[in-house]
Design an enzyme around this catalytic site. Structure first.
Site, short mmCIF file in Angstrom:
data_model
loop_
_atom_site.label_atom_id
_atom_site.label_comp_id
_atom_site.label_asym_id
_atom_site.label_seq_id
_atom_site.Cartn_x
_atom_site.Cartn_y
_atom_site.Cartn_z
N HIS A 152 0.86 -1.20 0.00
CA HIS A 152 0.00 0.00 0.00
C HIS A 152 0.89 1.23 0.00
CE1 HIS A 152 -3.70 -2.30 0.91
NE2 HIS A 152 -2.84 -3.14 1.42
N GLU A 203 -8.27 -12.76 4.95
CA GLU A 203 -7.41 -12.28 6.04
C GLU A 203 -8.30 -12.20 7.27
OE1 GLU A 203 -6.10 -8.22 5.70
OE2 GLU A 203 -4.50 -8.45 7.19
N ASP A 226 2.98 -5.55 2.71
CA ASP A 226 1.70 -4.89 3.01
C ASP A 226 1.90 -3.41 3.37
OD1 ASP A 226 -1.04 -5.11 3.04
OD2 ASP A 226 -1.18 -6.18 4.94
N ASP A 227 2.32 -3.13 4.60
CA ASP A 227 2.53 -1.76 5.08
C ASP A 227 3.77 -1.80 5.98
OD1 ASP A 227 -0.37 -0.62 4.38
OD2 ASP A 227 -0.64 -2.53 5.39
N1 HPA Z 1 -5.18 -4.10 4.60
C1 HPA Z 1 -6.32 -3.64 4.13
N2 HPA Z 1 -6.49 -2.40 3.75
C2 HPA Z 1 -5.47 -1.58 3.83
C3 HPA Z 1 -4.25 -1.99 4.30
C4 HPA Z 1 -4.10 -3.33 4.70
O1 HPA Z 1 -3.01 -3.76 5.14
N3 HPA Z 1 -3.42 -0.94 4.24
C5 HPA Z 1 -4.12 0.07 3.75
N4 HPA Z 1 -5.36 -0.30 3.49
ZN ZN Z 2 -3.00 -5.13 2.08
#
Ligand code: HPA
Ligand code: ZN
Length: 330
Positions: free
Chosen positions: A14, A195, A273-274
């Site tokens: 993201h 998830e 992911d982040d």
């Molecule tokens: N998951 C879902 N939505 C999101 C995420 C994530 O890790 N980061 C930003 N939006």
């Molecule tokens: Zn994600």
């Protein structure tokens, strides 16, 4: 070759979630926005659980207000990824945050990001592509505006359309109009599922909106008939183990189902992911997988090949990346 140096491809990142905390703090200071409540004393992002993470994420994103801010973000993210051996990255980008899903504003943001990505490619050799992402908890109407932005700018650089946000809100089928539009515009499709939602959410992603890749998808392991279907149909999972461990989906790395999915023939890939939110990097993901499951260079090469096959870029770009993977020792 160290794990850090191994060439890597990342399919699930993201764009705002990759922002280093110091970068966001710097922007907040420039713009006189008080963001102290989203940071811990040690300077890292502070959140309790997934839903709180989403609100901290949106607060951090609120200081990114212009195409130039996003260009700076792309530079910062690509420099960090390249330092961890990433040669190709697909980033989720939301028109909601880039001009409020107005098509003309979105084009300006896109132009600035693309220029920054081209500079980074020339400097560090890292290739970036964008996946336009709608946000589930913003609802299906906002998603339509994002899908229109995506369809208008589909091409060599914007190559996909997806959905993130709170998996607990609404049903994926509510977003079918947006996914149909994106598909018709030639975009490749992915969705966050499996998830926070169980196996049924993965089935919905496949059956109700027709995606070819699944973001996370790890909870498919709870339904072995579904695992068999994923393996048979070659559905690729964008697995983000470190994210899952930090958010408490699995208590420890060695309890993560990535290896079990792989053993049952599912094509898995590895992403962050982040990363600063989850105290990870692509190197850290590789180190933890090596430690938890004994993965070595042959395993990581298989992961990279899966990612290359499933990447949404064109064939010429894939051929260039395949050449660079050849340097990868067996
Ligand atoms: N998951 C879902 N939505 C999101 C995420 C994530 O890790 N980061 C930003 N939006
Ligand atoms: Zn994600």
């Amino acid at each position: 070759m160290t794990l850090r140096e191994l060439p890597k491809l990342e399919l699930h990142l993201h764009i705002e979630g990759a922002a280093p905390p110091a970068f966001i703090r710097g922007l907040a200071q420039e713009k006189s926005v008080d963001l102290s409540k989203i940071f811990k004393e040690d300077g890292s992002y502070d959140f309790r659980d997934f839903v709180h993470f989403l609100s901290v994420y949106e607060a951090a994103t609120s200081v990114l207000k212009s195409p130039e801010d996003y260009a700076r973000l792309v530079r910062a993210n690509l420099e960090e990824s390249a330092a961890h051996g990433v040669i190709y990255t697909e980033m989720f980008i939301s028109p909601d945050f880039c001009g409020g899903s107005d098509v003309e504003a979105w084009r300006d943001y896109l132009h600035a990001m693309q220029e920054a990505a081209a500079e980074a490619e020339a400097k560090d050799g890292i290739v970036m592509r964008g996946i336009v992402t709608c946000i589930r908890h913003f609802g299906p109407e906002k998603a339509k505006a994002s899908a229109l932005c995506a369809a208008e700018t589909a091409g060599d650089w914007i190559t996909g359309f997806g959905i993130g946000g709170d998996e607990g809100k609404g049903a994926l089928g509510d977003f079918a109009w947006s996914f149909d539009l994106a598909r018709e515009a030639g975009l490749r499709l992915t969705a966050h599922a499996g998830e926070w939602g169980g196996p049924a959410s993965v089935r919905q992603a496949l059956d109700d909106i027709g995606v070819e890749r699944i973001g996370h998808g790890v909870r498919a392991i709870e339904d072995l008939a579904l695992v068999e279907r994923l393996a048979e149909d070659g559905v690729v999972l964008e697995v983000c183990p470190g994210s899952n461990v930090v958010l408490g989906l699995y208590p420890k790395w060695d309890r993560h189902p990535i290896q079990a999915l792989r053993e049952r023939g599912v094509k898995v890939t590895v992403s962050t992911d982040d990363p600063p939110f989850f105290h990870t990097t692509m190197t850290r993901e590789y180190e933890e997988l090596a430690r938890a499951f004994g993965w070595g260079t042959a395993d990581f090469l298989e992961i990279s090949r899966n990612a290359l096959d499933a990447a949404f870029c064109d064939a010429d770009t894939k051929a260039r990346l395949a050449d660079r993977l050849k340097d990868h020792p067996e």
